[in-house]
Design a protein around this motif. Structure first.
Motif, mmCIF file in Angstrom:
data_model
loop_
_atom_site.group_PDB
_atom_site.id
_atom_site.type_symbol
_atom_site.label_atom_id
_atom_site.label_comp_id
_atom_site.label_asym_id
_atom_site.label_seq_id
_atom_site.Cartn_x
_atom_site.Cartn_y
_atom_site.Cartn_z
ATOM 1 N N MET A 1 3.878 -7.427 -7.921
ATOM 2 C CA MET A 1 3.540 -6.209 -7.180
ATOM 3 C C MET A 1 2.449 -5.467 -7.921
ATOM 4 O O MET A 1 2.672 -4.948 -9.018
ATOM 5 N N TYR A 3 1.034 -2.635 -7.871
ATOM 6 C CA TYR A 3 0.988 -1.234 -7.472
ATOM 7 C C TYR A 3 1.202 -0.399 -8.704
ATOM 8 O O TYR A 3 2.181 -0.549 -9.418
ATOM 9 N N VAL A 178 2.457 10.491 6.769
ATOM 10 C CA VAL A 178 1.973 9.208 7.290
ATOM 11 C C VAL A 178 0.454 9.205 7.382
ATOM 12 O O VAL A 178 -0.204 8.228 7.015
ATOM 13 N N VAL A 181 -0.900 8.884 3.907
ATOM 14 C CA VAL A 181 -0.773 7.517 3.378
ATOM 15 C C VAL A 181 -1.893 6.641 3.916
ATOM 16 O O VAL A 181 -2.476 5.839 3.190
ATOM 17 N N VAL A 187 1.617 5.032 -1.046
ATOM 18 C CA VAL A 187 2.876 5.053 -0.292
ATOM 19 C C VAL A 187 4.036 5.537 -1.150
ATOM 20 O O VAL A 187 4.757 6.461 -0.777
ATOM 21 N N ALA A 188 4.224 4.890 -2.304
ATOM 22 C CA ALA A 188 5.441 5.118 -3.086
ATOM 23 C C ALA A 188 5.572 6.583 -3.472
ATOM 24 O O ALA A 188 6.613 7.201 -3.267
ATOM 25 N N PHE A 191 6.028 8.897 -0.292
ATOM 26 C CA PHE A 191 7.325 8.729 0.377
ATOM 27 C C PHE A 191 8.473 9.198 -0.508
ATOM 28 O O PHE A 191 9.474 9.701 -0.014
#
Lengths: 221, 220
Positions: A1, A3, A178, A181, A187-188, A191
């Motif tokens: 990942m 990210y 949203v 994003v 995102v992480a 959110f």
């Protein structure tokens, strides 16, 4: 990942997130209040079995409970203008939450009123209370007390339903995050913060209802 | 009054309604498998497992369902998993659905009297046999009413997929309204949404009624 978290960028997003959180709280409060008022009135009409109205309300409850909330929200915003009534997205959001919550609250209040023992009413009439007095000081306090746990659940549910307003372009918390994003791809972080905001809102609301329940609970003699 | 607009819109919306139904049925299966497993595990006395399942259930039931759908939709690609919006919606709804079914299953299993557990042990069944042959079959019957109303709820929640880009019925309705507005200057939005609402009511109302009847039968 591949990210990597970047918390610093959140600093720039926070002001708009807090403003959006405020809008979510605002439409939720208006929706919950509207749903409680409508639910109380409708539940009473159902309990008294007001001719015609009671049947209409029963049908209303079944219809709202058996179609998607998202559809109701979109109908009020996109559909009503066809019928000559144009609402802003804010008004549609508040109206949708009130109408959706009302259906669930009517059922809760009807059950609450029905659960007040008939003897209470007879006893209060025997004590010389008028029908109105028996209603305001015996049926309402007891019925609301019985319905309160369901009313609380329904109200918390409305906060979650308020997250669907992106469908009508109202910039609530979910819609704002949203679109943020899709601009930043963080995102992480976004959110996580949004999830915490929703959980805080929801747990405060359930705490308030739990507190009301405790305060109104029957005092053991 | 010109009714020529109806036929193409209706066929588009019926086609897309099948996506709602397919999504709901697919999610029902995955949620049942995962939910019954989690619900059963949470009745066993293993503190770390119970704690983990409690967190899972509270999280996906506590957050708005659309939050979960968007989270999956955005996170999967970042994890290198490229799926279409339909699959992302199915995964998101499964997280929410399995959390709900886990609670239903846990409640049903815990409602089976302790004597059943003891009787099964007395017959020499081991723990796994006891659950598979005695406890879960009885719990299944008690799960049925809440499962039926969950299915009605799931069918309604399948519309959330429209917000992450699946062409389900509400998205199809919105495209149709946009097209009609441009082509004919008349959106027909109220009629389109009313028709969609009718389709959901036609399926969900009997399900809700059935759930209520099952529940009454169980009480007696």
């Amino acid at each position: 990942m591949a990210y990597s978290f970047d918390w610093l960028f959140l600093w720039d997003s926070l002001p708009s997130m807090f403003a959006a959180w405020g809008r979510t709280v605002l439409i939720s409060i208006i929706g919950i209040a509207g749903a409680l008022v409508l639910g109380f009135l409708g539940g009473w009409a159902r309990h008294k079995d007001v001719p015609r109205l009671s049947g209409l309300l029963a049908a209303y409850v079944e219809i709202i409970r058996n179609i998607p909330h998202l559809l109701i929200i979109m109908f009020l915003y996109f559909g009503l203008p066809d019928m000559g009534l144009s609402l802003t997205s804010f008004m549609s959001a508040c109206l949708a939450l009130s109408l959706i919550g009302a259906a669930y609250n009517i059922e809760a209040m009807r059950a609450g009123f029905a659960a007040v023992p008939a003897n209470y009413v007879r006893a209060s009439r025997a004590l010389g209370m008028t029908a109105r007095q028996a209603f305001t000081s015996v049926i309402v306090p007891n019925g609301v007390r019985i319905a309160l746990p369901s009313l609380g659940n329904n109200s918390v549910g409305l906060i979650k339903t308020s997250s669907l307003m992106m469908a009508i372009g109202y910039p609530d918390l979910m819609a704002t995050v949203v679109s943020e994003v899709s601009l930043t791809f963080r995102v992480a972080e976004l959110f996580l913060v949004m999830g915490v905001m929703y959980l805080i809102t929801i747990s405060i609301a359930s705490q308030l209802f739990a507190q009301a329940e405790r305060r109104l609970a029957f005092q053991a003699a | 009054m010109d009714h020529a607009w109806i036929a193409p819109v209706a066929s588009f919306m019926v086609d897309s309604f099948w996506i709602n139904i397919a999504l709901a049925l697919l999610t029902l299966c995955t949620s049942l498998l995962l939910g019954i497993l989690l619900g059963t595990l949470s009745t066993l006395k293993m503190a770390p497992v119970q704690l983990a399942i409690r967190a899972y259930v509270d999280l996906w039931r506590g957050l708005p369902t659309i939050f979960t759908l968007f989270l999956v939709f955005f996170l999967l690609p970042l994890m290198g998993i490229h799926v279409n919006a339909f699959v992302a919606a199915a995964v998101g709804l499964t997280l929410w659905g399995s959390a709900n079914i886990s609670e239903i299953a846990r409640g049903a299993i815990q409602s089976i009297p302790a004597t059943q557990h003891r009787a099964a042990s007395a017959l020499g069944l081991n723990n796994r046999q006891k659950f598979i042959w005695v406890i879960i079959p009885q719990a299944m019957r008690r799960m049925l009413p809440p499962l039926v109303s969950f299915l009605a709820h799931l069918i309604q929640n399948s519309t959330l997929a429209g917000l992450i880009g699946v062409t389900e019925i509400l998205a199809a309705g919105k495209y149709s309204i946009g097209r009609l507005t441009i082509e004919q200057g008349q959106p027909h939005a109220a009629a389109i949404y009313a028709a969609a609402g009718f389709a959901f009511f036609l399926i969900c109302f009997p399900l809700s009624r059935w759930a209520m009847r099952l529940e009454k039968k169980l009480v007696v």
